[in-house]
Design a protein around this motif. Structure first.
Motif, short mmCIF file in Angstrom:
data_model
loop_
_atom_site.label_atom_id
_atom_site.label_comp_id
_atom_site.label_asym_id
_atom_site.label_seq_id
_atom_site.Cartn_x
_atom_site.Cartn_y
_atom_site.Cartn_z
N SER A 1 0.97 -1.15 0.00
CA SER A 1 0.02 -0.06 -0.04
C SER A 1 0.82 1.11 0.07
O SER A 1 0.46 2.14 -0.52
CB SER A 1 -1.09 0.19 1.29
OG SER A 1 -1.87 -1.22 1.00
N SER A 2 1.98 1.09 0.61
CA SER A 2 2.83 2.23 0.83
C SER A 2 3.47 2.59 -0.66
O SER A 2 3.94 3.74 -0.87
CB SER A 2 4.16 2.05 1.57
OG SER A 2 4.80 1.00 1.22
N SER B 1 11.02 6.49 2.01
CA SER B 1 9.67 6.18 2.69
C SER B 1 9.10 4.77 2.85
O SER B 1 8.99 4.13 3.69
CB SER B 1 8.35 7.02 2.42
OG SER B 1 7.44 6.94 3.04
N ILE B 2 9.37 4.16 1.49
CA ILE B 2 9.07 2.90 1.18
C ILE B 2 9.98 1.93 1.97
O ILE B 2 9.63 0.89 2.27
CB ILE B 2 8.84 2.55 -0.35
CG1 ILE B 2 7.62 3.22 -0.96
CG2 ILE B 2 8.65 1.08 -0.45
CD1 ILE B 2 7.85 3.15 -2.34
N LEU B 3 11.38 2.36 1.91
CA LEU B 3 12.21 1.53 2.67
C LEU B 3 12.02 1.42 4.22
O LEU B 3 12.17 0.63 4.71
CB LEU B 3 13.73 2.02 2.31
CG LEU B 3 14.72 1.32 2.96
CD1 LEU B 3 14.87 0.04 2.60
CD2 LEU B 3 16.14 1.91 2.74
N GLY B 4 11.63 2.69 4.68
CA GLY B 4 11.10 2.76 6.09
C GLY B 4 9.89 1.69 6.43
O GLY B 4 9.88 0.89 7.39
N SER C 1 0.98 6.24 4.95
CA SER C 1 2.00 5.31 5.37
C SER C 1 2.65 5.69 6.91
O SER C 1 3.04 4.87 7.46
CB SER C 1 3.08 5.03 4.62
OG SER C 1 2.76 4.84 3.36
N MET C 2 2.29 7.30 7.18
CA MET C 2 2.79 7.64 8.47
C MET C 2 1.83 6.94 9.68
O MET C 2 2.36 7.02 10.98
CB MET C 2 2.84 9.00 8.65
CG MET C 2 3.88 9.78 7.78
SD MET C 2 5.57 9.25 8.12
CE MET C 2 5.56 9.96 9.89
N ALA C 3 0.69 6.52 9.42
CA ALA C 3 -0.02 5.85 10.42
C ALA C 3 0.75 4.37 10.89
O ALA C 3 0.59 4.19 12.22
CB ALA C 3 -1.48 5.32 9.78
N ILE C 4 1.69 3.88 10.19
CA ILE C 4 2.27 2.77 10.84
C ILE C 4 3.35 2.93 11.87
O ILE C 4 3.44 2.43 13.11
CB ILE C 4 3.01 1.87 9.53
CG1 ILE C 4 1.94 1.49 8.32
CG2 ILE C 4 3.78 0.81 10.19
CD1 ILE C 4 2.84 1.09 7.18
#
Length: 463
Positions: free
Chosen positions: A217-218, A250-253, A374-377
């Protein structure tokens, strides 16, 4: 949620306000997930189409605004305003035609002449002298009304300066808004795309691991960056190497955060494919909506989602029959606890969150909105670490740093649209490499020339 009230904000203020809205959406999502676990107690409702249909249909509650919000009623019942340019000194021949065009059709009203006989007698008009001339008045009067538009302009002209400025600003915002019919057409186009994105996401959660679904999803931010660069709605959607690097970071995170939940599988799971399809649908929905309506001040977001819910309610119910007959998803009414959770999740997680998220997207950019989801994770993991005193591996903290850094970089690149430090660094590195190569070549050629000269000199001496 009127974007027109934020037109006075500067670009920096709009980005900061949009950032707050997007973070609020993430916090609502995290809080709702915790509440969901408490209510369900690990019980799942494996009806993705039913859940998506109910949540989408709940958008129709926004249409109650036509009953309790007078600007919507006025927009629905108002006639289109046609503004004509009037010369400061119109020609006399066309002056009467211009004025008559602004008036309604004439209505003839009888004139009250109760005192006419008494006036004639007092003035001696009953004399038999035929030399006297009479002035005969018509017994009816011609009445015309000024049109509503021109009457509103005439009223605006009679107001004081400050009152006319306020009224003019309100009228300007009203004319910028899309009419109700146009908002409904846009909702009809994008309701299917929104439904497909949410349905494929729900199915992917059932078919594969949650960590893998979060990772896929990210990737919506990556597809958003590509589609927005191909179909830009503003200068903020311009593709840059720096934005690509921030998205990859961001995707790597997300990958580092999801490593503990992802398990190796021999084949590519179906849920992974659907999760990737959902990311593409979300990106397409957001990018093409912003391209259709580049300025968020022109569309009323609650009205838009109200029509999205209405069209989903009317168009998607036949799929219940198809899914039930094919045994893909047999229809079964949920129990009381499941229905309570579903309605609560739909009200907060869909009706409120989706509207706020789209609003934040219009305030910032489509890329910034997708990265913010994605910051919700990491927010959920940080909340667990603080409230429940849980310990995580160093990879978790590294992934959190990567995600926060990627999100902040995307925010900075959204504000400074022409800033591309990664591309500048690559150009500088390339220029230095070229200069070094040229210097090495020139040094090698110089050595070769010296060797040739020495050889020529030695040959001459030998002769």
């Amino acid at each position: 949620m009127d974007s027109g009230a934020l037109t006075v904000l500067t670009k920096s203020q709009r980005i900061v306000f949009g950032l707050v809205v997007l973070i609020l959406v993430d916090m609502i999502s995290v809080s709702l997930s915790k509440l969901t676990k408490q209510i369900y107690n690990e019980e799942t409702l494996e009806k993705p189409f039913f859940c998506t249909y109910v949540k989408a249909s709940m958008f129709t509650c926004y249409l109650l605004g036509f009953l309790c919000w007078h600007p919507w009623r006025d927009a629905f019942c108002a006639r289109p305003n046609n503004y004509d340019f009037l010369d400061s000194e119109p020609e006399e021949d066309h002056a009467d035609e211009a004025v008559s065009g602004k008036l309604s059709t004439p209505i003839f009203v009888p004139v009250k002449l109760a005192e006419r006989d008494s006036l004639d007698k007092s003035s001696g008009t009953e004399s038999d002298d035929s030399s006297l001339r009479y002035v005969r008045f018509s017994k009816v009067a011609e009445v015309r009304h000024l049109s509503e538009v021109e009457a509103a302009d005439a009223l605006l002209a009679r107001l004081s300066y400050q009152a006319s400025m306020r009224a003019g600003e309100i009228a300007k915002r009203a004319t910028l808004k899309l009419p109700v019919e146009q908002v409904a057409k846009i909702a009809l186009i994008f309701c299917l795309l929104w439904f497909a994105a949410n349905y494929t996401y729900q199915v992917s959660l059932l078919k594969t691991q949650a960590g893998l679904v979060n990772l896929l999803s990210s990737t919506s931010s990556f597809f958003t960056l590509l589609l927005a660069s191909i179909y830009p709605s503003s200068t903020a959607d311009k593709f840059t190497i720096s934005k690509l690097a921030a998205v990859i970071l961001s995707i790597l995170g997300v990958l580092l955060l999801s490593l503990s939940d992802i398990k190796q599988e021999a084949n590519i799971p179906t849920g992974a494919v659907l999760g990737l399809v959902s990311a593409v649908f979300y990106a397409a929905y957001l990018v093409f909506l912003k391209r259709t309506v580049p300025n968020g001040n022109r569309i009323d977001i609650p009205m838009f989602f109200g029509f999205v819910g209405l069209f989903n309610l009317l168009l998607m119910w036949p799929l219940f029959v198809f899914l039930h007959i094919t045994k893909i998803e047999t229809f079964e009414w949920p129990n009381r606890e499941q229905l309570t959770l579903l309605l609560l999740n739909g009200l907060l997680g869909t009706v409120v969150s989706e509207a706020l998220w789209l609003w934040g997207c219009f305030l910032t950019s489509s890329l910034m909105a997708t990265v913010a989801t994605s910051m919700a994770i990491p927010i959920a993991f940080v909340a667990d670490a603080i409230l429940k005193h849980l310990d995580y591996s160093p990879l978790f903290y590294l992934g959190t740093i990567f995600m926060i850094l990627g999100f902040l970089l995307v925010t900075a690149y959204t504000h400074f649209e022409k800033w591309d430090p990664v591309a500048s660094a690559l150009r500088c590195a390339y220029a230095k490499a070229c200069r070094r190569t040229m210097s090495l070549r020139s040094g090698a050629s110089g050595v070769a020339c010296e060797q040739r000269e020495s050889l020529m000199t030695s040959n001459t001496d030998s002769d």
